[in-house]
Write an enzyme that holds these catalytic residues in place. Sequence first.
Site, PDB file in Angstrom:
ATOM      1  N   GLY A   1      -5.112  -4.514   7.281  1.00  0.00           N
ATOM      2  CA  GLY A   1      -6.243  -4.131   7.079  1.00  0.00           C
ATOM      3  C   GLY A   1      -6.790  -3.746   8.295  1.00  0.00           C
ATOM      4  O   GLY A   1      -7.297  -3.463   8.858  1.00  0.00           O
TER       5      GLY A   1
ATOM      6  N   THR B   1       0.883  -1.180   0.159  1.00  0.00           N
ATOM      7  CA  THR B   1      -0.212  -0.044   0.086  1.00  0.00           C
ATOM      8  C   THR B   1       1.415   1.575  -0.620  1.00  0.00           C
ATOM      9  O   THR B   1       2.027   1.121   0.363  1.00  0.00           O
ATOM     10  CB  THR B   1      -0.933   0.339   1.350  1.00  0.00           C
TER      11      THR B   1
ATOM     12  N   THR C   1       0.014   1.079   6.675  1.00  0.00           N
ATOM     13  CA  THR C   1       0.024  -0.261   6.178  1.00  0.00           C
ATOM     14  C   THR C   1      -0.150  -1.516   7.012  1.00  0.00           C
ATOM     15  O   THR C   1       0.943  -0.951   8.011  1.00  0.00           O
ATOM     16  CB  THR C   1       1.632   0.380   4.982  1.00  0.00           C
ATOM     17  N   GLY C   2      -0.747  -2.638   6.088  1.00  0.00           N
ATOM     18  CA  GLY C   2      -0.309  -3.423   6.751  1.00  0.00           C
ATOM     19  C   GLY C   2      -2.225  -4.219   6.752  1.00  0.00           C
ATOM     20  O   GLY C   2      -2.506  -3.895   6.107  1.00  0.00           O
TER      21      GLY C   2
ATOM     22  N   ARG D   1     -14.418  -7.224  -0.073  1.00  0.00           N
ATOM     23  CA  ARG D   1     -13.994  -6.641   0.992  1.00  0.00           C
ATOM     24  C   ARG D   1     -13.140  -5.177   0.809  1.00  0.00           C
ATOM     25  O   ARG D   1     -12.618  -4.786  -0.152  1.00  0.00           O
ATOM     26  CB  ARG D   1     -12.307  -7.291   1.154  1.00  0.00           C
ATOM     27  N   VAL D   2     -13.155  -4.529   1.827  1.00  0.00           N
ATOM     28  CA  VAL D   2     -12.736  -3.351   2.349  1.00  0.00           C
ATOM     29  C   VAL D   2     -11.756  -3.149   3.401  1.00  0.00           C
ATOM     30  O   VAL D   2     -12.279  -3.583   4.477  1.00  0.00           O
ATOM     31  CB  VAL D   2     -13.601  -2.475   2.168  1.00  0.00           C
ATOM     32  N   GLY D   3     -10.506  -2.349   3.569  1.00  0.00           N
ATOM     33  CA  GLY D   3      -9.412  -2.811   4.597  1.00  0.00           C
ATOM     34  C   GLY D   3      -9.336  -1.111   5.015  1.00  0.00           C
ATOM     35  O   GLY D   3     -10.367  -0.355   5.010  1.00  0.00           O
ATOM     36  N   ASP D   4      -8.498  -0.837   5.360  1.00  0.00           N
ATOM     37  CA  ASP D   4      -8.263  -0.124   6.587  1.00  0.00           C
ATOM     38  C   ASP D   4      -7.490   1.544   6.365  1.00  0.00           C
ATOM     39  O   ASP D   4      -8.503   2.205   6.376  1.00  0.00           O
ATOM     40  CB  ASP D   4      -7.264  -0.101   7.803  1.00  0.00           C
TER      41      ASP D   4
HETATM   42  N1  ASP Z   1      -4.116  -2.303   4.267  1.00  0.00           N
HETATM   43  C1  ASP Z   1      -3.599  -2.467   3.378  1.00  0.00           C
HETATM   44  C2  ASP Z   1      -4.924  -3.000   3.543  1.00  0.00           C
HETATM   45  O1  ASP Z   1      -5.446  -4.166   3.876  1.00  0.00           O
HETATM   46  C3  ASP Z   1      -2.759  -3.275   2.720  1.00  0.00           C
HETATM   47  C4  ASP Z   1      -1.698  -3.166   3.328  1.00  0.00           C
HETATM   48  O2  ASP Z   1      -1.358  -2.438   3.501  1.00  0.00           O
HETATM   49  O3  ASP Z   1      -0.880  -3.410   2.048  1.00  0.00           O
HETATM   50  O4  ASP Z   1      -5.801  -3.285   2.723  1.00  0.00           O
END
Ligand code: ASP
Length: 330
Positions: free
Chosen positions: A246, A192, A243-244, A220-223
Amino acid sequence: MTESFRPVLVIHGGAGAISKESITPEQATNYTQSLANIAKAGIGIIENGGSAVDAVTHAVSLLEDCELFNAGKGSVFTADETHELDAAIMDGLTLKTGAVSIVNGIKNPVQAARAVLRHSHHAFFVGEGAHRFAKEHGLELVSPDFFNTEFRHEQLLHLKKTNTKKAVLDHNAQTLASKRKAPLDENNKMGTVGAVALDSYGNLAAATSTGGLTNKQIGRVGDTPIIGAGTYANNRTCAVSCTGEGERFIELVAAYDISALIEYCQLTIDEAAHKVIEKLTTINGVGGLIAVDTQGNISLPFNSGGMYRAFAYQNEEPRVAIYDEEPFCI
Ligand code: ASP
């Protein structure tokens, strides 16, 4: 703002990197050079009198255009072999936000988020409505296959061969493509992108953009597009981009938590940012974040193997780093 402050732009290209053992000098140069160029372009906006919102939009657009990272072109595939991109932006001065999610036809999702912030009385558009909004505001549209890249497809096929239903964090493309022996550590590959900035007027902004997780279920929706989880900015406290994994950042309301720790507990930016990464570790989450406060102090903690990152203070050369080394000039 009466005290002195130092305008700065900070970017990340994801927490997690090709393992130190397997990265080639060419790959390392590729990443560090791209990050340095983008940080330079971003701080250039601020040096020319642009706003923090302009600077983070520009930096994230360039990161989206760079195929090395999991955002825009180069985004990972869903389980259905499609792409669903998310992005958000927040202006620390006005607290206005803009976000889009589940889009696959907007070349630069962060620019759509910016258009929402600027032109809409709504804050968050998804899917078809987001595309319609982007079209109405003259953003560059592309066909969904624009986002296809061979290395991301290989990542998905590789994962599907393992018969997993699990969605995983981005794997580094070259590691897979070159079939090097580096283990595919699902917890250590995230791509990300994001940017935070303090401009010369003392205003803060944050933006984040992602393709999400390889093999994620559609819908699906992340953070990333969730204000307060993956992205937050407030002129009273700080600007943050995460980033990480989510789901863990959503549980922690991570980006806002840093702001709250500063506002209500008087923590410094570095204390607050590290506290949130500690909390992330406690719930077995993996990732990192970039944060800047109202004075231009920055903090870039992560608990993953590395985090692609760079920062540039006004009129200074950018510094970059991938692993836990001190950020350096190239
Ligand atoms: N945070 C992002 C998500 O979960 C993934 C990422 O940081 O690579 O969609």
